[in-house]
Design a protein around this motif. Structure first.
Motif, PDB file in Angstrom:
ATOM      1  N   THR A 323     -24.406   7.770 -35.756  1.00 34.84           N
ATOM      2  CA  THR A 323     -23.529   7.864 -36.928  1.00 34.84           C
ATOM      3  C   THR A 323     -23.575   6.626 -37.820  1.00 34.84           C
ATOM      4  OG1 THR A 323     -21.688   7.034 -35.599  1.00 34.84           O
ATOM      5  CG2 THR A 323     -21.934   9.443 -35.774  1.00 34.84           C
ATOM      6  N   ARG A 324     -24.243   5.558 -37.372  1.00 30.68           N
ATOM      7  CA  ARG A 324     -24.527   4.402 -38.233  1.00 30.68           C
ATOM      8  C   ARG A 324     -23.251   3.731 -38.747  1.00 30.68           C
ATOM      9  NH1 ARG A 324     -29.476   2.543 -38.393  1.00 30.68           N
ATOM     10  NH2 ARG A 324     -29.640   2.408 -40.647  1.00 30.68           N
ATOM     11  N   GLN A 325     -22.390   3.346 -37.838  1.00 37.55           N
ATOM     12  CA  GLN A 325     -21.147   2.686 -38.217  1.00 37.55           C
ATOM     13  C   GLN A 325     -21.282   1.161 -38.216  1.00 37.55           C
ATOM     14  OE1 GLN A 325     -18.006   4.857 -38.846  1.00 37.55           O
ATOM     15  NE2 GLN A 325     -20.020   5.682 -39.370  1.00 37.55           N
ATOM     16  N   ASN A 326     -20.340   0.516 -38.917  1.00 34.74           N
ATOM     17  CA  ASN A 326     -20.179  -0.944 -38.910  1.00 34.74           C
ATOM     18  C   ASN A 326     -21.300  -1.707 -39.603  1.00 34.74           C
ATOM     19  OD1 ASN A 326     -17.618  -1.619 -37.571  1.00 34.74           O
ATOM     20  ND2 ASN A 326     -18.488  -0.459 -35.864  1.00 34.74           N
ATOM     21  N   HIS A 327     -22.021  -1.059 -40.511  1.00 30.19           N
ATOM     22  CA  HIS A 327     -22.943  -1.806 -41.373  1.00 30.19           C
ATOM     23  C   HIS A 327     -22.187  -2.496 -42.504  1.00 30.19           C
ATOM     24  CE1 HIS A 327     -26.969  -0.035 -40.057  1.00 30.19           C
ATOM     25  NE2 HIS A 327     -26.077   0.618 -39.327  1.00 30.19           N
ATOM     26  N   VAL A 328     -21.131  -1.853 -42.993  1.00 24.16           N
ATOM     27  CA  VAL A 328     -20.289  -2.443 -44.038  1.00 24.16           C
ATOM     28  C   VAL A 328     -18.825  -2.289 -43.619  1.00 24.16           C
ATOM     29  CG1 VAL A 328     -21.878  -2.107 -45.974  1.00 24.16           C
ATOM     30  CG2 VAL A 328     -20.294  -0.266 -45.346  1.00 24.16           C
ATOM     31  N   GLY A 329     -17.957  -3.037 -44.272  1.00 25.42           N
ATOM     32  CA  GLY A 329     -16.549  -3.055 -43.869  1.00 25.42           C
ATOM     33  C   GLY A 329     -15.635  -2.285 -44.803  1.00 25.42           C
ATOM     34  N   PHE A 330     -16.200  -1.399 -45.616  1.00 30.14           N
ATOM     35  CA  PHE A 330     -15.373  -0.616 -46.531  1.00 30.14           C
ATOM     36  C   PHE A 330     -15.789   0.843 -46.435  1.00 30.14           C
ATOM     37  CE2 PHE A 330     -18.733  -0.113 -49.715  1.00 30.14           C
ATOM     38  CZ  PHE A 330     -19.549  -1.201 -49.441  1.00 30.14           C
ATOM     39  N   TYR A 331     -14.955   1.740 -46.957  1.00 29.01           N
ATOM     40  CA  TYR A 331     -15.321   3.145 -46.904  1.00 29.01           C
ATOM     41  C   TYR A 331     -15.724   3.635 -48.286  1.00 29.01           C
ATOM     42  CZ  TYR A 331     -10.427   4.220 -48.240  1.00 29.01           C
ATOM     43  OH  TYR A 331      -9.202   4.284 -48.865  1.00 29.01           O
ATOM     44  N   THR A 332     -16.493   4.715 -48.301  1.00 26.34           N
ATOM     45  CA  THR A 332     -17.131   5.156 -49.533  1.00 26.34           C
ATOM     46  C   THR A 332     -16.755   6.589 -49.907  1.00 26.34           C
ATOM     47  OG1 THR A 332     -19.058   5.471 -48.079  1.00 26.34           O
ATOM     48  CG2 THR A 332     -19.127   3.613 -49.602  1.00 26.34           C
ATOM     49  N   SER A 333     -16.052   7.297 -49.031  1.00 25.57           N
ATOM     50  CA  SER A 333     -15.616   8.652 -49.360  1.00 25.57           C
ATOM     51  C   SER A 333     -14.177   8.873 -48.917  1.00 25.57           C
ATOM     52  CB  SER A 333     -16.506   9.696 -48.675  1.00 25.57           C
ATOM     53  OG  SER A 333     -17.775   9.734 -49.280  1.00 25.57           O
ATOM     54  N   SER A 334     -13.510   9.731 -49.678  1.00 27.27           N
ATOM     55  CA  SER A 334     -12.096   9.985 -49.450  1.00 27.27           C
ATOM     56  C   SER A 334     -11.820  11.446 -49.804  1.00 27.27           C
ATOM     57  CB  SER A 334     -11.279   9.054 -50.360  1.00 27.27           C
ATOM     58  OG  SER A 334      -9.894   9.332 -50.285  1.00 27.27           O
ATOM     59  N   SER A 335     -10.606  11.890 -49.527  1.00 27.22           N
ATOM     60  CA  SER A 335     -10.159  13.176 -50.054  1.00 27.22           C
ATOM     61  C   SER A 335      -8.684  13.063 -50.424  1.00 27.22           C
ATOM     62  CB  SER A 335     -10.339  14.309 -49.042  1.00 27.22           C
ATOM     63  OG  SER A 335      -9.848  15.518 -49.615  1.00 27.22           O
ATOM     64  N   GLN A 336      -8.410  13.384 -51.674  1.00 30.27           N
ATOM     65  CA  GLN A 336      -7.014  13.423 -52.134  1.00 30.27           C
ATOM     66  C   GLN A 336      -6.566  14.870 -52.344  1.00 30.27           C
ATOM     67  OE1 GLN A 336      -6.397  10.715 -55.425  1.00 30.27           O
ATOM     68  NE2 GLN A 336      -7.122   8.961 -54.264  1.00 30.27           N
ATOM     69  N   GLN A 337      -7.256  15.804 -51.673  1.00 38.46           N
ATOM     70  CA  GLN A 337      -6.956  17.231 -51.842  1.00 38.46           C
ATOM     71  C   GLN A 337      -5.524  17.568 -51.426  1.00 38.46           C
ATOM     72  OE1 GLN A 337     -10.083  19.771 -50.559  1.00 38.46           O
ATOM     73  NE2 GLN A 337      -8.754  21.516 -50.141  1.00 38.46           N
ATOM     74  N   PHE A 338      -5.013  16.847 -50.447  1.00 35.28           N
ATOM     75  CA  PHE A 338      -3.697  17.193 -49.906  1.00 35.28           C
ATOM     76  C   PHE A 338      -2.578  16.353 -50.523  1.00 35.28           C
ATOM     77  CE2 PHE A 338      -7.099  17.880 -46.896  1.00 35.28           C
ATOM     78  CZ  PHE A 338      -6.953  19.235 -46.622  1.00 35.28           C
TER      79      PHE A 338
END
Lengths: 528, 181
Positions: A323-338
């Motif tokens: 899953t390639r985690q912990n290369h960067v310390g921020f997130y790049t996708s979200s959902s505000q659907q709810f």
């Protein structure tokens, strides 16, 4: 020797050198004599890599990274819910943006009308449209990387100043599952350079954004403090304000201490309190007088009341692929659907698809009980298959959740802040709802769920809001719609402490937008 | 997999001039404990090579040049370098007591037993703590931090851009195949 004596003929005294204070100071410094006072030190940018070592090594706790703690920063937490205040803030030039993650979304239109649209809390006395141009300015000032691809966000008028960070590999795994479930994903506005911006580097992927960015690609408020100083502002560090001298209608001076044991008196025409949602009400309470026996600017009794934070909900697990985690310390996708399904029963929810779930190999190595080949085997076994989804949830404003004065005193003999934090049932119900959404997505990925933060284990996102709320009625609010205190003609508050309700997006872009708007109000006031 | 001097330079770039460690060592020196004997730099570097032989995985090559480059730079910093020297001194005291030899003079197979006997494998790191905790901080974890924050150390585990390494913003977007390129 550093000169920490007061500035004569100051027009504006800003207390607090975090993002709000820095933006106000920078906005006014070209036209007015501005002085900024901050309780903490001016940190050497060259030491940030050393602070990163503290962030990685297990010996150091989070407050150690930016030297929080000790008698200066003592605090109480008398509420039902413990509040780890010194994990949640940094004192110094740059304030808590030195350790923040740098996520910068606009509040939704209904967040400004929470009472009428959702039946929860008061409406703000301003609308989204009032803040909209300031949001755009704030995005330019901070250098926000984003894309206009969020179908659930509020209306925009122009592109972000920087392109969004591309989605991560793990985002692509989530995207397949979310598409099957009918959940929309979109990019995330980051106050972090996806390209070089205004003399600061592009992100280079250190992966320790929270609590320290050695490259300076993540925005922090030293950017605007430096700019304010270039425009002529004076910035005095290690100068905690002890109390505010005042008459019935005006603040006369800020009395501050310096490391040599002296006290100084800074006079000004206008005062801006920008010390965050905890120290701002504390300073007002410490400045009580015969005229204001319950605390300065506290005729309403609302100073310190309605303390809110965002609640965290999260679920994670492992899958049968990398899953390639912990290369960067921020997130790049979200959902505000709810988000805008919120009502009296359920609060707004913002979903976050992590790029850093599961162990960081280097951190695991430093705490392991093995070494050599055994350690390498364990690291390979532990790392690489994790996926996690977080969420922020709004907390309802409640008078019984408050910042007050504690029984202990700090190194200057002042009562410490007491964060008496309580959490409402709507927020707890919404955390359960967020967990169920997270479970659906992870189940769609055939993940084995290995962790969950639900209503029993939730904690704060370190967003201090509500303690000097904005309103039109002086009997139930502290500041007016221009963020000037109802009680005092020359006192403005630039902080998330003025938020009447909190929404479920990270607050700093709104703090910045309000600070720019407040600076315009101060300019008009001084000009007249 | 081969460690290179470039990995050492990368590790130094990632964790810098040991300011984090200096924080701990400065506090240590506030107490009244006697100044420890200070071994030579050559002996300290030899000892760190010997510790690395224990704590680094066997499939790595290029270990000696990597440790020399990294450890020499860390030793040259004032406070942190002093902490490393003191940790070597207390480790030697321990092995003198138990084995009548300095650590580097022990057979390779005995060195691991000596570190385990001291408790450095299960100790939490602490620059101001017990002998085991200081050895863990200044020697064992010093070397593990250098290795696993470097690109080659990360790749051993499956991550080309480990935390602490400024490896850019491409790898997080790439799938597992990127490791093989």
């Amino acid at each position: 020797m550093t000169d920490r004596t007061p500035v004569s003929d100051a027009s504006v005294c800003v207390i607090g050198a975090g993002p709000a204070g820095a933006l106000v100071a920078d906005s006014l410094a070209a036209d007015y004599e501005v002085v900024v006072l901050d309780a903490g030190p001016r940190f050497d940018p060259d030491e940030r890599v050393d602070r990163q070592e503290r962030a990685i090594r297990p010996y150091y706790d989070r407050p150690d990274v930016w030297e929080m703690g000790g008698p200066r920063d003592d605090h109480d937490a008398s509420g039902e819910w413990f509040y780890p205040l010194n994990h949640a803030r940094v004192k110094g030039i740059g304030g808590s943006t030195l350790h923040w993650q740098g996520m910068v979304m606009r509040l939704h239109e209904d967040d400004f009308n929470s009472g009428s649209a959702r039946g929860v809390g008061p409406d703000w006395p301003i609308e989204y449209e009032d803040l909209r141009p300031y949001y755009a300015r704030a995005e330019r000032e901070l250098g926000v990387a984003g894309a206009d691809d969020n179908p659930y966000g509020p209306p925009r008028e122009q592109p972000y100043p920087l392109p969004a960070f591309p989605p991560s590999y793990s985002d692509s795994l989530f995207a397949e599952a979310c598409e099957r479930l009918g959940i929309d994903m979109h990019s995330v506005p980051n106050a972090r350079n996806s390209e070089p911006y205004q003399g600061r580097s592009q992100c280079v992927g250190y992966g320790t954004c929270q609590p320290v960015c050695p490259s300076g690609a993540k925005y922090d408020a030293t950017v605007h403090i430096d700019s304010a100083e270039r425009r002529g502002a004076t910035v005095i560090d290690r100068a905690p304000v002890q109390y505010l001298e005042h008459g019935p209608e005006r603040i006369d001076a800020a009395v501050y201490a310096t490391p040599d044991g002296e006290e100084h008196t800074q006079q000004a025409e206008a005062f801006v309190l920008a010390c965050g949602g905890v120290e701002t009400p504390r300073l007002l309470l410490l400045s009580a007088s015969e005229t204001y026996p319950d605390g300065l600017a506290n005729t309403s009794g609302a100073v310190g009341r309605y303390f809110m934070d965002h609640l965290f909900a999260g679920t994670g697990g492992v899958v049968d692929e990398r899953t390639r985690q912990n290369h960067v310390g921020f997130y790049t996708s979200s959902s505000q659907q709810f988000y805008d399904e919120a009502d009296e029963e359920f609060a707004p929810i913002k979903l976050e698809f992590f790029n850093y779930d599961g162990p960081s190999p280097v951190e695991t190595a430093l705490s392991a009980d093995e070494w050599g080949d055994d350690l390498l085997g364990r690291l390979r076994e532990d790392y690489g298959n994790h996926l996690g989804i977080g969420a922020l949830v709004e907390q309802r404003p409640q008078a019984e959740s408050y910042v007050g004065l504690g029984e202990e005193t700090d190194n200057h003999g002042n009562p410490v802040p007491d964060v008496h934090w309580t959490v409402d049932d709507r927020a707890l119900r919404t955390i359960e709802r967020a967990n169920r959404i997270q479970e659906r997505i992870l189940n769609e990925l055939d993940a084995e769920i290995t962790w969950q933060v639900g209503p029993d284990g939730t904690g704060p996102a370190y967003h201090h809001m509500g303690t000097t709320r904005m309103g039109t009625d002086p009997t139930d609010s502290v500041v007016d719609p221009e963020c000037r205190t109802h009680d005092l003609d020359n006192c403005w508050i630039a902080s998330s402490s003025v938020f009447p309700t909190g929404g479920a997006v990270n607050p700093t872009l709104t703090i910045a937008a309000l600070a720019l708007r407040t600076a315009d109000a101060i300019d008009r006031s001084l000009d007249s | 997999m081969e460690l290179t001097r470039r990995d050492a330079v990368a590790a130094l770039a990632a964790i810098g001039g040991a300011g984090g460690a200096a924080y701990g060592y400065s506090r240590l020196r506030d107490d009244d404990s006697p100044e420890p004997s200070s071994p030579s730099d050559e002996h300290v570097l030899d000892t760190m090579q010997a510790v690395a032989e224990v704590v680094y995985p066997s499939e790595l090559s290029g270990r000696e040049a990597f440790v020399e480059e990294f450890a020499s730079a860390r030793l040259a910093t004032d406070d942190h370098g002093a902490g490393i020297r003191e940790a070597v001194a207390v480790l030697d005291d321990h092995t003198d007591t138990w084995y009548d030899e300095q650590f580097v003079s022990l057979p390779a197979v005995v060195r691991e037993n000596a570190l385990e006997n001291l408790g450095a494998d299960v100790a939490d790191e602490d620059p101001t703590g017990s002998t085991a905790e200081r050895v863990r901080y200044y020697l064992v974890n010093e070397l593990l931090l250098a290795l696993y924050s470097s690109p080659t150390g990360g790749k051993l585990v499956g991550i080309e851009n480990p935390q602490g390494h400024p490896g850019g913003i491409e790898s997080y977007q790439q799938g597992p195949d990127a490791l093989d390129r």
